[in-house]
Design an enzyme around this catalytic site. Structure first.
Site, short mmCIF file in Angstrom:
data_model
loop_
_atom_site.label_atom_id
_atom_site.label_comp_id
_atom_site.label_asym_id
_atom_site.label_seq_id
_atom_site.Cartn_x
_atom_site.Cartn_y
_atom_site.Cartn_z
CG HIS A 121 0.22 -0.20 2.46
ND1 HIS A 121 0.19 0.86 3.15
CD2 HIS A 121 -0.01 -1.60 2.82
CE1 HIS A 121 1.08 0.44 4.63
NE2 HIS A 121 0.84 -0.68 4.85
CG ASP A 122 -0.48 3.92 1.42
OD1 ASP A 122 -1.35 4.93 0.66
OD2 ASP A 122 -0.64 3.05 2.20
N GLY A 139 4.51 -0.88 2.69
CA GLY A 139 4.47 -0.12 2.49
C GLY A 139 5.11 1.83 2.50
#
Length: 267
Positions: A121-122, A139
């Site tokens: 994520h991200d 992340g």
């Protein structure tokens, strides 16, 4: 028109462009966008709010756009954007963003993600990046253009990897890696510069010489790092690749800089 195999499950709300090919036993969710010429070979699942760019090919058993592996995630709407002409091989996983990272994971164009690679994520991944087999990004990792991450390498959350860097196989990368840097080891250290990568990218001999000289100055034993960076910025202010390194080192980061091993400066 799109070519969709009869065993595939494609939500009628999904946006499927002309020339898309969706193979046997694929699953595409309602908030997905597949641009022109995207190919899902077979057994690919695409979920969440995911956009896949023109010409990207995804191989069997990849899982794209499903919920991030973050215990803080509470189902907020977040996105995964994948650029054009990527090759995403078997068992690759890519997750959308989270509230703590701007609700977006972005992958650039012309990248290769080999078997079992993971983009968490991200993450923000540039263009022409290669993640070899089972390479993993935690992340909030930022990866510059033309980076190569070797097989079984793992990159710690919030690490930045500068453009044209090379991450050796089975390395554990805990800190930022300068542009053009080459790192390796279970707790990765700078092992020098990615000279081979620079030559492949067409960096001139004069610029390569300048980058090598700047590298020796930046990681010398004398003086504070801030002083060495300022000296390099003044001496090489007309050499764009060196100034890319300087700008990277001066940028804000929650991680430190990956440093050379003792006795290996200037390779």
């Amino acid at each position: 028109m799109a070519d969709i195999h009869p065993t595939a499950i494609v939500d009628p709300k999904a946006v499927i462009a002309e020339g898309v090919s969706i193979g046997p036993f694929c699953n595409v969710g309602p908030d997905c966008i597949l641009d022109t010429g995207v190919t899902l070979r077979s057994h690919v699942t695409v979920g969440g709010h995911t956009k896949i760019g023109e010409g990207t090919v995804i191989f069997p058993f990849a899982s794209i756009g499903h919920e991030p592996q973050d215990l803080k995630f509470r189902g907020e709407v977040s996105r995964l954007e994948i650029g054009r002409n990527n090759k995403i091989r078997e068992y690759v996983t890519m997750n959308p963003g989270t509230e703590g990272g701007g609700l977006l994971t972005r992958v650039g164009d012309n990248c290769l993600f080999m078997v079992g690679a993971h983009v968490a994520h991200d993450c923000i991944v540039g263009d022409n990046v290669i993640l070899a087999n089972n390479a993993t990004l935690a992340g909030h990792v930022v990866v510059g253009d033309f980076v190569v991450v070797g097989g079984l390498a793992a990159v710690h959350q919030f690490v930045r990897i500068g453009a044209h860097a090379m991450i050796g196989g089975m390395s554990g990368v805990e800190n930022d890696v300068i542009p053009f840097g080459s790192v390796m080891g279970p707790r990765a250290n700078l092992s020098g510069l990615n000279i081979v990568g620079m030559k492949r990218r067409g960096v001139s001999k004069d610029d390569i010489h300048s980058i090598r000289s700047a590298y020796r100055m930046l990681f010398a034993d004398e003086g504070a790092m801030s002083e060495r960076v300022a000296d390099v910025a003044e001496m090489f202010k007309t050499v764009e690749p060196v100034m890319d390194i300087v700008g990277f080192m001066q940028s804000d980061s929650s991680r430190g800089l990956t440093q050379p091993d003792t006795g290996r400066h200037g390779k």
